[in-house]
Design a protein around this motif. Structure first.
Motif, PDB file in Angstrom:
ATOM      1  N   LYS A 196       0.830  -1.207   0.000  1.00  0.00           N
ATOM      2  CA  LYS A 196       0.000   0.000   0.000  1.00  0.00           C
ATOM      3  C   LYS A 196       0.865   1.258   0.000  1.00  0.00           C
ATOM      4  N   ASN A 197       1.982   1.175   0.695  1.00  0.00           N
ATOM      5  CA  ASN A 197       2.947   2.274   0.720  1.00  0.00           C
ATOM      6  C   ASN A 197       4.072   1.940  -0.250  1.00  0.00           C
ATOM      7  N   ILE A 198       4.237   2.706  -1.314  1.00  0.00           N
ATOM      8  CA  ILE A 198       5.221   2.415  -2.347  1.00  0.00           C
ATOM      9  C   ILE A 198       6.631   2.334  -1.782  1.00  0.00           C
ATOM     10  N   GLU A 199       6.885   3.054  -0.672  1.00  0.00           N
ATOM     11  CA  GLU A 199       8.212   3.016  -0.059  1.00  0.00           C
ATOM     12  C   GLU A 199       8.550   1.645   0.506  1.00  0.00           C
ATOM     13  N   ASP A 200       7.531   0.792   0.688  1.00  0.00           N
ATOM     14  CA  ASP A 200       7.764  -0.554   1.209  1.00  0.00           C
ATOM     15  C   ASP A 200       8.121  -1.555   0.110  1.00  0.00           C
ATOM     16  N   VAL A 201       8.100  -1.116  -1.135  1.00  0.00           N
ATOM     17  CA  VAL A 201       8.527  -1.973  -2.244  1.00  0.00           C
ATOM     18  C   VAL A 201       9.998  -1.665  -2.516  1.00  0.00           C
ATOM     19  N   PRO A 202      10.893  -2.659  -2.362  1.00  0.00           N
ATOM     20  CA  PRO A 202      12.339  -2.391  -2.438  1.00  0.00           C
ATOM     21  C   PRO A 202      12.869  -2.250  -3.864  1.00  0.00           C
ATOM     22  N   ILE A 203      12.418  -1.233  -4.558  1.00  0.00           N
ATOM     23  CA  ILE A 203      12.798  -1.038  -5.960  1.00  0.00           C
ATOM     24  C   ILE A 203      14.301  -0.831  -6.109  1.00  0.00           C
ATOM     25  N   ASP A 204      14.878   0.021  -5.272  1.00  0.00           N
ATOM     26  CA  ASP A 204      16.321   0.272  -5.335  1.00  0.00           C
ATOM     27  C   ASP A 204      17.110  -0.990  -5.014  1.00  0.00           C
ATOM     28  N   THR A 205      16.646  -1.747  -4.019  1.00  0.00           N
ATOM     29  CA  THR A 205      17.339  -2.985  -3.635  1.00  0.00           C
ATOM     30  C   THR A 205      17.324  -3.989  -4.772  1.00  0.00           C
ATOM     31  N   MET A 206      16.173  -4.142  -5.436  1.00  0.00           N
ATOM     32  CA  MET A 206      16.082  -5.083  -6.557  1.00  0.00           C
ATOM     33  C   MET A 206      17.052  -4.705  -7.671  1.00  0.00           C
ATOM     34  N   ALA A 207      17.069  -3.438  -8.027  1.00  0.00           N
ATOM     35  CA  ALA A 207      17.968  -2.986  -9.089  1.00  0.00           C
ATOM     36  C   ALA A 207      19.424  -3.208  -8.691  1.00  0.00           C
ATOM     37  N   SER A 208      19.759  -2.905  -7.441  1.00  0.00           N
ATOM     38  CA  SER A 208      21.133  -3.080  -6.967  1.00  0.00           C
ATOM     39  C   SER A 208      21.522  -4.551  -6.916  1.00  0.00           C
ATOM     40  N   ASP A 209      20.576  -5.411  -6.500  1.00  0.00           N
ATOM     41  CA  ASP A 209      20.862  -6.850  -6.445  1.00  0.00           C
ATOM     42  C   ASP A 209      21.142  -7.404  -7.834  1.00  0.00           C
ATOM     43  N   ILE A 210      20.349  -7.000  -8.806  1.00  0.00           N
ATOM     44  CA  ILE A 210      20.567  -7.473 -10.171  1.00  0.00           C
ATOM     45  C   ILE A 210      21.923  -6.999 -10.675  1.00  0.00           C
ATOM     46  N   GLU A 211      22.236  -5.744 -10.432  1.00  0.00           N
ATOM     47  CA  GLU A 211      23.528  -5.203 -10.869  1.00  0.00           C
ATOM     48  C   GLU A 211      24.684  -5.935 -10.191  1.00  0.00           C
ATOM     49  N   THR A 212      24.579  -6.134  -8.876  1.00  0.00           N
ATOM     50  CA  THR A 212      25.628  -6.822  -8.138  1.00  0.00           C
ATOM     51  C   THR A 212      25.785  -8.256  -8.596  1.00  0.00           C
ATOM     52  N   TYR A 213      24.644  -8.917  -8.830  1.00  0.00           N
ATOM     53  CA  TYR A 213      24.701 -10.316  -9.234  1.00  0.00           C
ATOM     54  C   TYR A 213      25.363 -10.470 -10.604  1.00  0.00           C
ATOM     55  N   ILE A 214      25.039  -9.572 -11.532  1.00  0.00           N
ATOM     56  CA  ILE A 214      25.651  -9.617 -12.862  1.00  0.00           C
ATOM     57  C   ILE A 214      27.155  -9.395 -12.753  1.00  0.00           C
ATOM     58  N   ASP A 215      27.554  -8.394 -11.948  1.00  0.00           N
ATOM     59  CA  ASP A 215      28.979  -8.084 -11.789  1.00  0.00           C
ATOM     60  C   ASP A 215      29.755  -9.261 -11.222  1.00  0.00           C
ATOM     61  N   GLU A 216      29.136  -9.990 -10.273  1.00  0.00           N
ATOM     62  CA  GLU A 216      29.809 -11.118  -9.648  1.00  0.00           C
ATOM     63  C   GLU A 216      29.935 -12.318 -10.573  1.00  0.00           C
TER      64      GLU A 216
END
Length: 202
Positions: free
Chosen positions: A180-200
């Protein structure tokens, strides 16, 4: 002497923190190997687990007649892609399994996606071409996410999770795809995880 010892301890602590930050690793929360599948996307193309391998992908369950969580989930996924675009991340896919395959033919899914301002439609695969029973079983057995047809309405009950799948077809992490609160959806975390995972995994 006491001040020198304290200074040395503080320097050691700072060095440890900086070292940890410089060597951040992707943390896998799950280890669920997905079964083989092959379905049709909104462009009428065959998409399989095999064809998706080699790049990580982020998945979800939606349907076009959804009157509750699907529109905000789709919007949130588009926001994740926008973050990835700003980061210059390219080596990923987005996969959405329709939970109402009898209605959601490829052209219906294509029309649905066109309503969202997605940065790169070519990375999206909205899948269909299977039975209702199949997707209910696939969701629970493969990703631990509930999908259940509501016999009293035209709606389908399903989970609000996004899930990250690695380049080998293994589900490694889940996220809240709707709140209900958009701030509770971890959009930045998802993007960072994908980036980190690709780099690794280069």
């Amino acid at each position: 002497m006491k001040n020198k010892i304290i200074g040395f301890i503080l320097l050691l602590m700072l060095t440890t923190v900086l070292s940890a930050c410089g060597n951040a690793k992707f943390k896998a929360d799950y280890d669920l190997a997905l079964p083989d599948f092959e379905h049709i996307n909104q462009r009428g193309e065959a998409v399989s687990l095999k064809s998706l391998k080699g790049k990580p992908w982020i998945g979800m369950y939606i349907f076009t007649n959804c009157t509750s969580i699907c529109p905000p989930m789709s919007f949130n996924m588009a926001q994740v892609q926008e973050k990835l675009k700003k980061k210059g991340v390219e080596d990923y896919q987005i996969v959405a399994f329709s939970v109402d395959p009898d209605v959601d033919k490829p052209e219906v899914l294509a029309d649905y996606l066109s309503k969202y301002n997605v940065p790169d439609e070519t990375k999206w695969n909205l899948l269909t071409g299977y039975s209702q029973k199949y997707i209910e079983q696939f969701a629970v057995k493969s990703t631990k996410i509930m999908v259940k047809d509501d016999p009293n309405t035209d709606q389908v009950i399903h989970g609000n999770q996004f899930f990250l799948v690695d380049k080998d077809g293994v589900l490694v992490k889940m996220y809240t795809g709707y709140a209900k609160n958009i701030e509770d959806v971890p959009i930045d975390t998802m993007a960072s995880d994908i980036e980190t995972y690709i780099d690794e995994n280069l």
